[in-house]
Design an enzyme around this catalytic site. Structure first.
Site, PDB file in Angstrom:
ATOM      1  N   TRP A 103       0.841  -1.208   0.000  1.00 23.41           N
ATOM      2  CA  TRP A 103       0.000   0.000   0.000  1.00 23.41           C
ATOM      3  C   TRP A 103       0.869   1.248   0.000  1.00 23.41           C
ATOM      4  CZ3 TRP A 103      -4.340  -1.238  -1.859  1.00 23.41           C
ATOM      5  CH2 TRP A 103      -4.979  -2.434  -1.505  1.00 23.41           C
ATOM      6  N   ASP A 173      -1.754   6.688   6.351  1.00 21.71           N
ATOM      7  CA  ASP A 173      -2.772   5.750   5.881  1.00 21.71           C
ATOM      8  C   ASP A 173      -3.031   4.784   7.034  1.00 21.71           C
ATOM      9  OD1 ASP A 173      -4.276   3.730   4.778  1.00 21.71           O
ATOM     10  OD2 ASP A 173      -2.891   3.264   3.138  1.00 21.71           O
ATOM     11  N   LYS A 197     -12.132  -1.988   6.797  1.00 17.84           N
ATOM     12  CA  LYS A 197     -11.369  -2.869   7.682  1.00 17.84           C
ATOM     13  C   LYS A 197     -11.818  -2.715   9.135  1.00 17.84           C
ATOM     14  CE  LYS A 197      -8.240  -3.313   4.124  1.00 17.84           C
ATOM     15  NZ  LYS A 197      -7.603  -2.459   3.136  1.00 17.84           N
TER      16      LYS A 197
HETATM   17  C1  LIG Z   1      -7.027  -1.940   2.085  1.00 22.15           C
HETATM   18  C2  LIG Z   1      -6.022  -0.889   2.176  1.00 22.15           C
HETATM   19  C3  LIG Z   1      -5.939   0.145   1.231  1.00 22.15           C
HETATM   20  C4  LIG Z   1      -6.830   0.207   0.007  1.00 22.15           C
HETATM   21  O1  LIG Z   1      -8.095   0.611   0.351  1.00 22.15           O
HETATM   22  P1  LIG Z   1      -9.215   0.833  -0.776  1.00 22.15           P
HETATM   23  O2  LIG Z   1     -10.313   1.452   0.055  1.00 22.15           O
HETATM   24  O3  LIG Z   1      -9.555  -0.509  -1.343  1.00 22.15           O
HETATM   25  O4  LIG Z   1      -8.702   1.753  -1.793  1.00 22.15           O
HETATM   26  C5  LIG Z   1      -4.987   1.111   1.415  1.00 22.15           C
HETATM   27  N1  LIG Z   1      -4.144   1.089   2.458  1.00 22.15           N
HETATM   28  C6  LIG Z   1      -4.174   0.102   3.374  1.00 22.15           C
HETATM   29  C7  LIG Z   1      -3.218   0.119   4.514  1.00 22.15           C
HETATM   30  C8  LIG Z   1      -5.118  -0.913   3.269  1.00 22.15           C
HETATM   31  O5  LIG Z   1      -5.149  -1.884   4.172  1.00 22.15           O
END
Ligand SMILES: *Cc1c(COP(=O)(O)O)cnc(C)c1O
Length: 361
Positions: A103, A173, A197
């Site tokens: 990511w 993030d 998540k």
């Molecule tokens: C799942 C995830 C993403 C991507 O998220 P989307 O909403 O599918 O774009 C980005 N960063 C991390 C750390 C993730 O776990």
């Protein structure tokens, strides 16, 4: 509820049963409005109340004041990979990024399309099995920001200490560990997370931005990609992902009822100790894939002695009502994702399953 399984998927992921039951109870007639929230105008009084409450609860749970703004956007965390540099990596500036996995790499790729990127730290050489220490993270003093990924969902690592960035805005993030353990959230100038998540359903992304950053967005930036557009209108410039915002509000309420992030952290600590404890007792059988100091509390990764055993483990776990344990295709092995909503009972059941599996195999 007998047919509900324990869902260890990495995302979309399990939600609190109490929240799902509330959604079901309110689904056809939201608070006497005579319609479902998914049928309601985003300008209706009922959605307005949800939106305001969700913004307020977000700040309250993270311990932030109104020098921050909470936004609910579409496009997933992946759109934030672009929006962050488009708004904040301004002309002549350099943005710093730490690369700790897939990511992070994707965020870096987008940053490079917008402007100058400085790699402030990386564990790529070590197959992303660790988080660089703060002393290993270096960036220019006048960087536009430093971007980190607090929890690496795929590789199973997590920051347990963040670098002190002084005047450089720290951007994170937090898609896979937001609101899972206590942090000084004031350290961060911008936090973003796809809800699917730890906070709710897919389709809504939460962005928490320090208001003083809003003045940095270039004036000619496309309207929908400009944070100001959404901040000025409480995320109601266009139709927001209303159902997602509603569920996020319920999840926030659920966290608050537990006693806030401090209480949730205690439960999460006990849950991860159960599984890491078992791995540490049987290091040749449940072999961790990351450096112990960088272990994630949310995504626990391991290898079994053979790929055949891993396949068997996943199949038998599934038959026992423990689903979603297959590691990401880029890593293989087993990944146990246990977000806030994974009940302790599910982790206990998994731990007994692991012991029994080892005995039998
Ligand atoms: C799942 C995830 C993403 C991507 O998220 P989307 O909403 O599918 O774009 C980005 N960063 C991390 C750390 C993730 O776990």
């Amino acid at each position: 509820m007998s047919n509900r399984v324990f869902n260890f998927n990495a995302g979309p992921a399990t939600l609190p049963l109490e929240v799902l039951e509330k959604v079901r109870a309110e689904f056809l007639d939201y608070e006497g409005s005579g319609m479902s929230i998914i049928e309601s105008s985003h300008r209706s009084p009922q959605f307005d109340a949800i939106n305001n409450e969700a913004m307020a609860l977000g700040l309250e749970l993270l311990g932030l004041d109104d020098s921050y703004k909470v936004l609910f956007l579409g496009g997933g965390a992946s759109t934030q990979f672009a929006m962050v540099p488009l708004n904040l990596l301004t002309e002549g500036k350099t943005a710093a990024y730490v690369d700790t996995g897939s990511w992070s790499s994707k965020a870096i790729k987008e940053g490079k399309k917008v402007g100058n990127v400085h790699l402030a730290g990386s564990s790529k050489d070590q197959n992303y099995t660790r988080i660089p220490k703060p002393s290993e993270i270096n960036f220019p003093k006048d960087a536009a920001y430093l971007h980190v990924t607090s929890n690496n969902t795929i590789f199973g690592t997590q920051y347990h200490e963040f670098p002190d960035t002084g005047n450089v805005p720290l951007i994170c993030d937090m898609s896979s560990d937001i609101a899972s353990h206590q942090l000084d959230f004031k350290k961060f100038s911008l936090i973003y997370a796809g809800a699917q998540k730890n906070l709710g359903p897919a389709g809504v992304t939460i962005v928490v931005i320090k208001k003083e950053l809003l003045s940095r967005s270039p004036k000619n930036l496309l309207t929908m990609l400009n944070y100001n557009t959404h901040a000025d209108k409480d995320s109601l410039f266009n139709t927001p992902p209303a159902f997602g915002v509603y569920v996020v509000k319920l999840v926030f309420e659920w966290i608050k009822q537990q006693g806030g992030i401090a209480a949730v952290e205690k439960v999460n600590a006990a849950k991860k100790d159960m599984i890491y404890g078992l791995m540490d007792k049987n290091p040749d059988y449940f072999k961790g894939t990351v450096e112990p100091a960088s272990r994630s509390w949310m995504n626990l990764t391991m290898r079994l002695p053979s790929e055949e055993l891993e396949k068997k483990f996943i199949a038998e776990a599934k038959a026992a009502g423990l689903v979603g344990l297959k590691g990401h295709r880029s890593v293989g092995g087993i990944r146990v994702s246990m977000y806030n909503a994974m009940p302790t009972e599910g982790v206990e059941k998994l731990a007994s399953f692991m012991e029994a599996f080892k005995k039998a195999n």
